[in-house]
Design a protein around this motif. Sequence first.
Motif, PDB file in Angstrom:
ATOM      1  N   ASP A  43      43.795  11.118  63.200  1.00 20.73           N
ATOM      2  CA  ASP A  43      45.227  11.017  62.885  1.00 20.73           C
ATOM      3  C   ASP A  43      46.047  12.081  63.616  1.00 20.73           C
ATOM      4  O   ASP A  43      47.183  11.835  63.994  1.00 20.73           O
ATOM      5  CB  ASP A  43      45.449  11.145  61.374  1.00 20.73           C
ATOM      6  CG  ASP A  43      44.902   9.942  60.629  1.00 20.73           C
ATOM      7  OD1 ASP A  43      44.833   8.852  61.237  1.00 20.73           O
ATOM      8  OD2 ASP A  43      44.540  10.092  59.455  1.00 20.73           O
ATOM      9  N   CYS A  44      45.492  13.228  63.798  1.00 20.75           N
ATOM     10  CA  CYS A  44      46.203  14.328  64.435  1.00 20.75           C
ATOM     11  C   CYS A  44      46.275  14.102  65.951  1.00 20.75           C
ATOM     12  O   CYS A  44      45.245  13.971  66.610  1.00 20.75           O
ATOM     13  CB  CYS A  44      45.490  15.644  64.141  1.00 20.75           C
ATOM     14  SG  CYS A  44      46.184  17.049  65.009  1.00 20.75           S
ATOM     15  N   VAL A  46      46.930  16.117  68.406  1.00 17.34           N
ATOM     16  CA  VAL A  46      46.303  17.186  69.185  1.00 17.34           C
ATOM     17  C   VAL A  46      44.788  17.004  69.199  1.00 17.34           C
ATOM     18  O   VAL A  46      44.139  17.121  70.242  1.00 17.34           O
ATOM     19  CB  VAL A  46      46.687  18.580  68.627  1.00 17.34           C
ATOM     20  CG1 VAL A  46      45.934  19.679  69.345  1.00 17.34           C
ATOM     21  CG2 VAL A  46      48.191  18.790  68.735  1.00 17.34           C
ATOM     22  N   THR A  47      44.214  16.673  68.056  1.00 19.71           N
ATOM     23  CA  THR A  47      42.773  16.433  67.971  1.00 19.71           C
ATOM     24  C   THR A  47      42.395  15.207  68.798  1.00 19.71           C
ATOM     25  O   THR A  47      41.375  15.208  69.495  1.00 19.71           O
ATOM     26  CB  THR A  47      42.341  16.250  66.498  1.00 19.71           C
ATOM     27  OG1 THR A  47      42.752  17.394  65.754  1.00 19.71           O
ATOM     28  CG2 THR A  47      40.845  16.081  66.380  1.00 19.71           C
TER      29      THR A  47
END
Length: 140
Positions: A43-44, A46-47
């Motif tokens: 969901d993130c 950046v990840t």
Amino acid sequence: MSQPNIEKFNTIAGLVLANLYDAYPEPTRLDTYNYIVNLDEPDCPVTAWAKRSREKRFIAESIERLKEAGLLNASAISENYFYNAVLTVKGLECLKKVPDNLKPNVGKTFTEHLKNVGAEGSKIIFNQLITFALTFTLNS
């Protein structure tokens, strides 16, 4: 759960070699993004970006190993793109070593055949091809 590295390598090698086989004898551009398979998107953002970056780096390293084995020629312009990629004579010879029962039917491209035999069939084919290529390289 993620694939072990050697299984990921075999999958990527199979896809890259199949694409080059279909394009032969014309050189083509390899974009590492096109070879990302089964990547769960977190969901993130950046990840997700970090995961895609690691995966693209692994794909680029896999293509470099195929180059070192003498299966293809290509010029790396950046870490994500390889230009003028083409199978070598050794790469073509390796692809001709596919067992008869797994060879594509006349009129069916190598890539279509890989899609039809599924992931497990692709692994079997490319495990045999990589083994042959390494044996061929060591004996040359």
